[in-house]
Design an enzyme around this catalytic site. Sequence first.
Site, PDB file in Angstrom:
ATOM      1  N   LYS A  62      -9.738   5.967   4.074  1.00 39.27           N
ATOM      2  CA  LYS A  62      -8.451   5.280   4.234  1.00 39.27           C
ATOM      3  C   LYS A  62      -7.959   4.933   2.834  1.00 39.27           C
ATOM      4  O   LYS A  62      -8.521   4.054   2.183  1.00 39.27           O
ATOM      5  CB  LYS A  62      -8.672   4.030   5.087  1.00 39.27           C
ATOM      6  CG  LYS A  62      -7.450   3.198   5.348  1.00 39.27           C
ATOM      7  CD  LYS A  62      -7.827   2.039   6.255  1.00 39.27           C
ATOM      8  CE  LYS A  62      -6.936   0.860   5.990  1.00 39.27           C
ATOM      9  NZ  LYS A  62      -7.308  -0.311   6.796  1.00 39.27           N
ATOM     10  N   GLU A  64       0.808  -1.218   0.000  1.00 39.08           N
ATOM     11  CA  GLU A  64       0.000   0.000   0.000  1.00 39.08           C
ATOM     12  C   GLU A  64       0.841   1.267   0.000  1.00 39.08           C
ATOM     13  O   GLU A  64       0.312   2.363   0.173  1.00 39.08           O
ATOM     14  CB  GLU A  64      -0.961  -0.010   1.194  1.00 39.08           C
ATOM     15  CG  GLU A  64      -2.030  -1.088   1.071  1.00 39.08           C
ATOM     16  CD  GLU A  64      -3.083  -0.997   2.151  1.00 39.08           C
ATOM     17  OE1 GLU A  64      -2.830  -0.340   3.177  1.00 39.08           O
ATOM     18  OE2 GLU A  64      -4.164  -1.583   1.975  1.00 39.08           O
ATOM     19  N   ASP A 118      -4.297  -1.111  11.939  1.00 39.20           N
ATOM     20  CA  ASP A 118      -5.120  -2.198  11.409  1.00 39.20           C
ATOM     21  C   ASP A 118      -4.400  -3.488  11.760  1.00 39.20           C
ATOM     22  O   ASP A 118      -3.340  -3.788  11.203  1.00 39.20           O
ATOM     23  CB  ASP A 118      -5.291  -2.060   9.898  1.00 39.20           C
ATOM     24  CG  ASP A 118      -6.001  -3.256   9.267  1.00 39.20           C
ATOM     25  OD1 ASP A 118      -6.519  -4.113  10.016  1.00 39.20           O
ATOM     26  OD2 ASP A 118      -6.032  -3.346   8.021  1.00 39.20           O
ATOM     27  N   ARG A 150      -8.108  -0.719  -1.377  1.00 40.36           N
ATOM     28  CA  ARG A 150      -7.555  -2.052  -1.173  1.00 40.36           C
ATOM     29  C   ARG A 150      -6.063  -2.010  -1.476  1.00 40.36           C
ATOM     30  O   ARG A 150      -5.559  -1.057  -2.056  1.00 40.36           O
ATOM     31  CB  ARG A 150      -8.227  -3.088  -2.082  1.00 40.36           C
ATOM     32  CG  ARG A 150      -9.716  -3.281  -1.919  1.00 40.36           C
ATOM     33  CD  ARG A 150     -10.176  -3.649  -0.518  1.00 40.36           C
ATOM     34  NE  ARG A 150      -9.668  -4.887   0.029  1.00 40.36           N
ATOM     35  CZ  ARG A 150     -10.383  -6.016   0.163  1.00 40.36           C
ATOM     36  NH1 ARG A 150     -11.644  -6.052  -0.254  1.00 40.36           N
ATOM     37  NH2 ARG A 150      -9.865  -7.090   0.732  1.00 40.36           N
ATOM     38  N   LYS A 179     -15.641  -1.215   1.971  1.00 42.66           N
ATOM     39  CA  LYS A 179     -14.891  -1.539   0.757  1.00 42.66           C
ATOM     40  C   LYS A 179     -15.893  -2.032  -0.282  1.00 42.66           C
ATOM     41  O   LYS A 179     -16.502  -3.093  -0.105  1.00 42.66           O
ATOM     42  CB  LYS A 179     -13.849  -2.626   1.029  1.00 42.66           C
ATOM     43  CG  LYS A 179     -12.737  -2.211   1.984  1.00 42.66           C
ATOM     44  CD  LYS A 179     -11.854  -3.409   2.325  1.00 42.66           C
ATOM     45  CE  LYS A 179     -10.669  -3.004   3.180  1.00 42.66           C
ATOM     46  NZ  LYS A 179      -9.897  -4.184   3.641  1.00 42.66           N
TER      47      LYS A 179
END
Length: 432
Positions: free
Chosen positions: A394, A209, A246, A372, A343
């Site tokens: 996010k 990410e 997370d 994602r 999501k």
Amino acid sequence: MPKILNIVGREVIDSRGNPTVETEVYIKGGSRLASVPSGASVGSQEALELRDNNNNRFFGKGVTKAVSFVNGPIHKALIGMDVTQQRVIDTIMIDLDGTSNKSKFGANAILSVSLAVAKAASAFKNVPLYQHISDLYDAPKNTLVMPLPMMNIINGGKHADNNLDIQEFMIIPIGAKTIKEAIQMGSEISYNLRVILSNKGISTQLGDEGGYAPNLNSHATALELIKESIEQSGYILKEDIVLAIDCAASELFDTSTNKYNIKSEKKFFTSEEFTYYLSSLAQKYSIVSIEDGQSEYDWDGFAYQTKVLGNKIQLIGDDLFATNINLLQMGINRNIANSILIKCNQIGSLTETLETIKMAKNAGYGTIISHRSGETEDTSIADIAVGTSAGQIKTGPVRCSERVAKYNQLIRIEEMLGKKGVFYRFKNKLMS
């Protein structure tokens, strides 16, 4: 009636170099397209992402089957439909698929069409996508809320090739007054973290990410490095910046022992012990948000964690709820978690996504719109966050074009909204 004239699905590439589905919907006067992301740590209750499983091509990750469903039965069913009828169109695709988890066509096929339809409808109405989504969501018309970003800065777990078990360490720029200012703060802190890592001889490799993915001896060390980067950037922890994590705890949970395996620290925790481990980190490092702090298989553990921490920390269900109204309703009934990660590809259509957001808000749950790990340049989630006034988003660090695309879209939206947009203010008892 603005009819759908053509639908074209194609295989494109995501940020991990894997194929994904893109769909282009044509109406009179032009076309709009949408592409869908994919996850690395995938919850068991998510709608199915259809892959070809042909190991001779993209190691089995091709999506030509999903594309064929877009260009075949979905195309046939939707040609001539009114593009503004989002719910009707999504329902037709879901009914055609006929499975509970979209395993026939694939959530990746259905969602790509669903989002492209929304974009084409907004073009027909000559309004921004966030405004069209606001109309679909039936949001109050006076103001829309610009989301406060949760910005990934260190990666671990399935998002990185390192020894950290917690999947994401994030900063939340609560001192920002605008999205533009929040992005500046995130960029500066990320830059200084790189300098600090480099000066200490620690790897600055990146995770899936875009956050840094160093090998460290503990989670506390990761948090100390982030704290140092905040201070070096001229900001104050708890006043300007707070932290979030997370855990992706489903990946840490051993179902045979019902314990959480923290390999980086050579520890095993019961549900209760893991709750207090996270609580101690939260108190020391101003962590105000914990995502998937218990496994999706450990509802009793999640209930206990909510009882202990739920009145002072944002507890987010991701794998736990999978953007599914049925799972969310179960959580609401049992007082489990107090927020939900949204999501779109977990559920597979825009209509169902909006329904889940509405249910969460009506129950007093926080809503965080999320990217994602395998992303594309599609910016739909920025518009969804604003159109539903979700409050939080996010979408990774201020790095990598597939992440930055969302931030740039938020900058544009903030500019368009002007005084009609209000920047979200995070309220948490840990901060008081």
